[in-house]
Design a protein around this motif. Structure first.
Motif, PDB file in Angstrom:
ATOM      1  N   GLN A 136       0.832  -1.206   0.000  1.00 37.46           N
ATOM      2  CA  GLN A 136       0.000   0.000   0.000  1.00 37.46           C
ATOM      3  C   GLN A 136       0.860   1.248   0.000  1.00 37.46           C
ATOM      4  N   LEU A 137       1.888   1.258   0.831  1.00 43.67           N
ATOM      5  CA  LEU A 137       2.729   2.445   0.923  1.00 43.67           C
ATOM      6  C   LEU A 137       3.567   2.637  -0.331  1.00 43.67           C
ATOM      7  N   GLU A 138       3.948   1.548  -0.966  1.00 44.28           N
ATOM      8  CA  GLU A 138       4.713   1.661  -2.212  1.00 44.28           C
ATOM      9  C   GLU A 138       3.920   2.387  -3.290  1.00 44.28           C
ATOM     10  N   THR A 139       2.597   2.316  -3.239  1.00 50.47           N
ATOM     11  CA  THR A 139       1.785   3.019  -4.238  1.00 50.47           C
ATOM     12  C   THR A 139       1.953   4.533  -4.124  1.00 50.47           C
ATOM     13  N   VAL A 140       2.200   5.025  -2.906  1.00 45.87           N
ATOM     14  CA  VAL A 140       2.417   6.466  -2.729  1.00 45.87           C
ATOM     15  C   VAL A 140       3.695   6.888  -3.460  1.00 45.87           C
ATOM     16  N   PHE A 141       4.735   6.073  -3.335  1.00 51.34           N
ATOM     17  CA  PHE A 141       5.982   6.381  -4.044  1.00 51.34           C
ATOM     18  C   PHE A 141       5.770   6.305  -5.557  1.00 51.34           C
ATOM     19  N   GLY A 159      12.164   9.893  -3.651  1.00 52.83           N
ATOM     20  CA  GLY A 159      13.428   9.165  -3.724  1.00 52.83           C
ATOM     21  C   GLY A 159      14.121   9.081  -2.379  1.00 52.83           C
ATOM     22  N   TYR A 160      14.123  10.182  -1.655  1.00 52.89           N
ATOM     23  CA  TYR A 160      14.751  10.224  -0.336  1.00 52.89           C
ATOM     24  C   TYR A 160      14.047   9.266   0.618  1.00 52.89           C
ATOM     25  N   LEU A 161      12.726   9.386   0.669  1.00 52.34           N
ATOM     26  CA  LEU A 161      11.961   8.528   1.581  1.00 52.34           C
ATOM     27  C   LEU A 161      11.981   7.070   1.154  1.00 52.34           C
ATOM     28  N   ARG A 162      11.992   6.826  -0.140  1.00 52.02           N
ATOM     29  CA  ARG A 162      11.990   5.440  -0.616  1.00 52.02           C
ATOM     30  C   ARG A 162      13.242   4.704  -0.141  1.00 52.02           C
ATOM     31  N   GLY A 163      14.366   5.394  -0.127  1.00 50.74           N
ATOM     32  CA  GLY A 163      15.591   4.788   0.388  1.00 50.74           C
ATOM     33  C   GLY A 163      15.454   4.406   1.844  1.00 50.74           C
ATOM     34  N   HIS A 164      14.922   5.311   2.642  1.00 49.98           N
ATOM     35  CA  HIS A 164      14.699   5.016   4.063  1.00 49.98           C
ATOM     36  C   HIS A 164      13.667   3.896   4.223  1.00 49.98           C
ATOM     37  N   SER A 187       8.894   3.273  12.621  1.00 49.54           N
ATOM     38  CA  SER A 187      10.300   3.034  12.286  1.00 49.54           C
ATOM     39  C   SER A 187      10.763   3.975  11.180  1.00 49.54           C
ATOM     40  N   LEU A 188       9.907   4.205  10.186  1.00 47.69           N
ATOM     41  CA  LEU A 188      10.245   5.134   9.112  1.00 47.69           C
ATOM     42  C   LEU A 188      10.355   6.558   9.651  1.00 47.69           C
ATOM     43  N   GLU A 189       9.422   6.945  10.504  1.00 44.51           N
ATOM     44  CA  GLU A 189       9.459   8.288  11.092  1.00 44.51           C
ATOM     45  C   GLU A 189      10.749   8.488  11.882  1.00 44.51           C
ATOM     46  N   GLN A 190      11.165   7.476  12.619  1.00 39.45           N
ATOM     47  CA  GLN A 190      12.398   7.575  13.402  1.00 39.45           C
ATOM     48  C   GLN A 190      13.612   7.694  12.492  1.00 39.45           C
ATOM     49  N   ALA A 191      13.638   6.910  11.423  1.00 38.61           N
ATOM     50  CA  ALA A 191      14.766   6.963  10.479  1.00 38.61           C
ATOM     51  C   ALA A 191      14.880   8.359   9.858  1.00 38.61           C
ATOM     52  N   VAL A 192      13.760   8.933   9.487  1.00 31.29           N
ATOM     53  CA  VAL A 192      13.770  10.273   8.889  1.00 31.29           C
ATOM     54  C   VAL A 192      14.169  11.307   9.938  1.00 31.29           C
ATOM     55  N   LEU A 247       5.084  14.257   2.186  1.00 34.53           N
ATOM     56  CA  LEU A 247       4.996  12.877   1.713  1.00 34.53           C
ATOM     57  C   LEU A 247       4.788  11.917   2.883  1.00 34.53           C
ATOM     58  N   MET A 248       5.411  12.188   4.031  1.00 36.80           N
ATOM     59  CA  MET A 248       5.187  11.350   5.210  1.00 36.80           C
ATOM     60  C   MET A 248       3.714  11.397   5.616  1.00 36.80           C
ATOM     61  N   ASP A 249       3.104  12.577   5.503  1.00 32.08           N
ATOM     62  CA  ASP A 249       1.675  12.703   5.825  1.00 32.08           C
ATOM     63  C   ASP A 249       0.833  11.839   4.885  1.00 32.08           C
ATOM     64  N   LYS A 250       1.182  11.828   3.596  1.00 31.25           N
ATOM     65  CA  LYS A 250       0.462  10.972   2.641  1.00 31.25           C
ATOM     66  C   LYS A 250       0.637   9.501   2.995  1.00 31.25           C
ATOM     67  N   LEU A 251       1.859   9.126   3.382  1.00 32.45           N
ATOM     68  CA  LEU A 251       2.113   7.738   3.785  1.00 32.45           C
ATOM     69  C   LEU A 251       1.312   7.368   5.017  1.00 32.45           C
ATOM     70  N   ALA A 252       1.240   8.287   5.978  1.00 29.93           N
ATOM     71  CA  ALA A 252       0.493   8.013   7.215  1.00 29.93           C
ATOM     72  C   ALA A 252      -0.990   7.800   6.926  1.00 29.93           C
ATOM     73  N   VAL A 253      -1.541   8.599   6.019  1.00 28.15           N
ATOM     74  CA  VAL A 253      -2.950   8.435   5.647  1.00 28.15           C
ATOM     75  C   VAL A 253      -3.141   7.067   4.990  1.00 28.15           C
ATOM     76  N   LYS A 254      -2.259   6.727   4.079  1.00 26.38           N
ATOM     77  CA  LYS A 254      -2.339   5.442   3.376  1.00 26.38           C
ATOM     78  C   LYS A 254      -2.179   4.276   4.354  1.00 26.38           C
ATOM     79  N   ALA A 255      -1.381   4.481   5.396  1.00 21.46           N
ATOM     80  CA  ALA A 255      -1.113   3.433   6.383  1.00 21.46           C
ATOM     81  C   ALA A 255      -2.281   3.235   7.342  1.00 21.46           C
ATOM     82  N   GLY A 256      -3.251   4.111   7.276  1.00 21.76           N
ATOM     83  CA  GLY A 256      -4.404   3.935   8.142  1.00 21.76           C
ATOM     84  C   GLY A 256      -4.732   5.120   8.999  1.00 21.76           C
TER      85      GLY A 256
END
Length: 98
Positions: A16-21, A37-42, A64-69, A87-96
């Motif tokens: 699901q999160l990969e779709t955001v990227f 690109g930056y977030l995808r690496g993390h 874990s992603l939030e901590q890495a960033v 983009l983190m906000d979009k990921l958080a929405v997608k994550a639930g």
């Protein structure tokens, strides 16, 4: 819940999160492409670390992603940090909607 069920939830969460990227690559502007690109690496690193440590749990992915960033925020300009946050906000929405 057994380990296999947890892993399926984790795998589904990752997909699901990969779709955001993917969306950022298809329709993003330069700033969104950078953030993606930056977030995808993390993201890829966090996924691998969780899987290798036996902690492949969907509930651990976003924290874990939030901590890495957070740990690498000094690498970014304030403007880049804002794009990463968007983009983190979009990921958080997608994550639930955390």
């Amino acid at each position: 819940m057994n380990q296999e069920e947890g892993s399926m939830d984790f795998d589904q969460q990752v997909e699901q999160l990969e779709t955001v990227f993917d969306e950022a690559v298809v329709s993003g502007n330069d700033d969104e492409l950078f953030a993606s690109g930056y977030l995808r690496g993390h993201f890829d690193l966090v996924v691998a670390q969780l899987e290798m440590s036996g902690n492949a749990d969907a509930d651990k992915l976003m924290p874990s992603l939030e901590q890495a960033v957070h740990d690498t925020r000094h690498e970014l300009t304030p403007a880049d940090q804002a794009h990463i946050k968007d983009l983190m906000d979009k990921l958080a929405v997608k994550a639930g909607g955390r």
